[in-house]
Design a protein around this motif. Structure first.
Motif, PDB file in Angstrom:
ATOM      1  N   GLN A 190       0.814  -1.214   0.000  1.00  0.00           N
ATOM      2  CA  GLN A 190       0.000   0.000   0.000  1.00  0.00           C
ATOM      3  C   GLN A 190       0.856   1.276   0.000  1.00  0.00           C
ATOM      4  O   GLN A 190       0.329   2.369   0.179  1.00  0.00           O
ATOM      5  CB  GLN A 190      -0.917   0.003   1.236  1.00  0.00           C
ATOM      6  N   HIS A 191       2.152   1.106  -0.213  1.00  0.00           N
ATOM      7  CA  HIS A 191       3.053   2.259  -0.139  1.00  0.00           C
ATOM      8  C   HIS A 191       3.865   2.416  -1.418  1.00  0.00           C
ATOM      9  O   HIS A 191       3.888   1.539  -2.283  1.00  0.00           O
ATOM     10  CB  HIS A 191       3.984   2.124   1.075  1.00  0.00           C
ATOM     11  N   ARG A 192       4.534   3.569  -1.513  1.00  0.00           N
ATOM     12  CA  ARG A 192       5.325   3.906  -2.690  1.00  0.00           C
ATOM     13  C   ARG A 192       6.821   3.824  -2.381  1.00  0.00           C
ATOM     14  O   ARG A 192       7.272   4.256  -1.331  1.00  0.00           O
ATOM     15  CB  ARG A 192       5.004   5.324  -3.162  1.00  0.00           C
ATOM     16  N   LEU A 193       7.559   3.285  -3.340  1.00  0.00           N
ATOM     17  CA  LEU A 193       9.011   3.214  -3.243  1.00  0.00           C
ATOM     18  C   LEU A 193       9.614   4.156  -4.284  1.00  0.00           C
ATOM     19  O   LEU A 193       9.162   4.195  -5.430  1.00  0.00           O
ATOM     20  CB  LEU A 193       9.480   1.778  -3.514  1.00  0.00           C
ATOM     21  N   ILE A 194      10.607   4.924  -3.890  1.00  0.00           N
ATOM     22  CA  ILE A 194      11.386   5.697  -4.858  1.00  0.00           C
ATOM     23  C   ILE A 194      12.455   4.750  -5.402  1.00  0.00           C
ATOM     24  O   ILE A 194      13.283   4.240  -4.650  1.00  0.00           O
ATOM     25  CB  ILE A 194      12.029   6.936  -4.213  1.00  0.00           C
ATOM     26  N   HIS A 195      12.422   4.486  -6.678  1.00  0.00           N
ATOM     27  CA  HIS A 195      13.315   3.505  -7.284  1.00  0.00           C
ATOM     28  C   HIS A 195      14.663   4.128  -7.626  1.00  0.00           C
ATOM     29  O   HIS A 195      14.739   5.234  -8.157  1.00  0.00           O
ATOM     30  CB  HIS A 195      12.674   2.912  -8.543  1.00  0.00           C
ATOM     31  N   TYR A 196      15.720   3.398  -7.323  1.00  0.00           N
ATOM     32  CA  TYR A 196      17.085   3.847  -7.623  1.00  0.00           C
ATOM     33  C   TYR A 196      17.737   2.842  -8.564  1.00  0.00           C
ATOM     34  O   TYR A 196      17.766   1.637  -8.294  1.00  0.00           O
ATOM     35  CB  TYR A 196      17.913   3.947  -6.333  1.00  0.00           C
ATOM     36  N   VAL A 197      18.270   3.335  -9.679  1.00  0.00           N
ATOM     37  CA  VAL A 197      18.992   2.478 -10.632  1.00  0.00           C
ATOM     38  C   VAL A 197      20.286   3.179 -11.031  1.00  0.00           C
ATOM     39  O   VAL A 197      20.389   4.407 -10.983  1.00  0.00           O
ATOM     40  CB  VAL A 197      18.144   2.191 -11.897  1.00  0.00           C
ATOM     41  N   GLY A 198      21.285   2.397 -11.424  1.00  0.00           N
ATOM     42  CA  GLY A 198      22.538   2.990 -11.864  1.00  0.00           C
ATOM     43  C   GLY A 198      22.397   3.718 -13.181  1.00  0.00           C
ATOM     44  O   GLY A 198      23.012   4.764 -13.401  1.00  0.00           O
ATOM     45  N   THR A 199      21.571   3.169 -14.086  1.00  0.00           N
ATOM     46  CA  THR A 199      21.340   3.763 -15.399  1.00  0.00           C
ATOM     47  C   THR A 199      19.853   3.738 -15.679  1.00  0.00           C
ATOM     48  O   THR A 199      19.212   2.685 -15.508  1.00  0.00           O
ATOM     49  CB  THR A 199      22.089   2.978 -16.497  1.00  0.00           C
ATOM     50  N   LEU A 200      19.295   4.850 -16.092  1.00  0.00           N
ATOM     51  CA  LEU A 200      17.867   4.903 -16.408  1.00  0.00           C
ATOM     52  C   LEU A 200      17.541   3.890 -17.503  1.00  0.00           C
ATOM     53  O   LEU A 200      18.263   3.772 -18.493  1.00  0.00           O
ATOM     54  CB  LEU A 200      17.470   6.312 -16.845  1.00  0.00           C
TER      55      LEU A 200
END
Length: 317
Positions: A190-200
């Motif tokens: 039920q929650h939101r995660l801010i996604h982190y990646v090395g390359t879009l």
């Protein structure tokens, strides 16, 4: 007639062209006309009696002889740097230029605030500090050493493990006010995660946590934002856009100040390994050794120990 020995400047020019794979970029970085750089390399090739680069209109690439020459030149230049200070007492300070790369948050929050103390002890030292979250090419871009956080892949670099960085889960007070606090892993749906990646364009690994069997990923989480650097990651959390998983170092102070809130403390991501990486050389210049020792001591109170501290040739740029 015997050929003339190449000058130190000629060797430095050759090494920079090899590192950047470009005569134009090498000339710009050295503050020299491109014609002077090209002439210096041609003179070195004539002296050695071999071609050092394959040249096309699109790329510059070392030949096999050029790679051998590069390895020897880097050792020779490092030895020359050391010889300049060989008979000076350690208390006399360091000289020369040092090029290093650090993750953005480490540079801003930890290293730069303490750098005046290091430079006051070595006023003749010049530091070129790159601050980025991308994986720089240590050899090609001419770095003496880099600090890396996270898993390493195999390469020819030497990796010196410094320790492990404990992690924590954070949200902003505004996010809690709008969405409530997750009390269990089941609540994360039920929650939101801010996604982190090395390359879009890469796929985010989702929310990560450790159990007795190892790392577990909660991939089925919503989230409308993906970022690729630590500054944007932190800013997005402060703006209330979702949950982030970050090193406890630096962010614990944000929690204490009320700007961030820690959540799910029993479900943190695995501690992240921290390494110093540097090119394999027979002898590291004294200024590089001194900086790495200083940086290791600066980080030590903030890291969990690792079982082995011996450098191993398994680093990554």
């Amino acid at each position: 007639m015997a050929s003339t020995l190449p000058s130190i400047e000629t060797l430095q020019i050759f090494v920079r062209v090899a590192q950047l794979a470009s005569f134009t970029q090498a000339a710009a970085s050295l503050g020299l006309p491109k014609a002077s750089v090209s002439t210096a390399v041609q003179r070195l090739e004539a002296n050695l009696g071999t071609r050092l680069f394959h040249r096309t209109t699109r790329r510059v690439q070392l030949t096999q002889d050029g790679q051998v020459c590069l390895d020897r030149c880097q050792d020779l230049l490092a030895d020359m740097d050391d010889m300049q200070t060989l008979f000076q007492p350690a208390a006399s300070g360091l000289r020369g230029r040092l090029r290093v790369d650090l993750p953005m948050r480490f540079a801003r929050d930890l290293v730069i605030p303490h750098l005046p103390d290091f430079l006051s002890d070595h006023p003749d030292l010049e530091i070129e500090l790159s601050s980025t979250d991308r994986r720089v090419d240590v050899v090609r871009e001419g770095f003496d050493c880099v600090l890396r956080v996270g898993a390493l892949s195999d390469s020819s670099l030497v990796a010196r493990p410094l320790g492990l960085l404990p992690m924590m889960n954070c949200v902003s007070p505004g996010y809690l006010a709008a969405h409530g606090e997750p009390r269990s892993l089941a609540d994360l749906s039920q929650h939101r995660l801010i996604h982190y990646v090395g390359t879009l364009g890469q796929r985010s690994s989702g929310f990560e946590w450790m159990d007795a069997q190892g790392v577990v990923h909660v991939e089925a989480m919503g989230g409308t934002l993906t970022v690729n650097n630590s500054e944007a990651y932190a800013a997005a959390c402060l703006a209330g856009l979702g949950i982030i998983q970050v090193p406890r170092h630096g962010n614990a102070a944000e929690v204490a100040a009320g700007r961030l809130c820690e959540i799910l403390p029993a479900h943190c991501a695995a501690p992240m390994p921290v390494h110093l990486l540097y090119p394999h050389r027979r002898q590291l210049p004294r200024r590089v050794q001194a900086f790495m020792q200083w940086l290791s001591a600066l980080l030590a109170p903030r890291l969990m120990p690792v079982s082995s501290g011996s450098p191993t040739p398994t680093g990554s740029a």
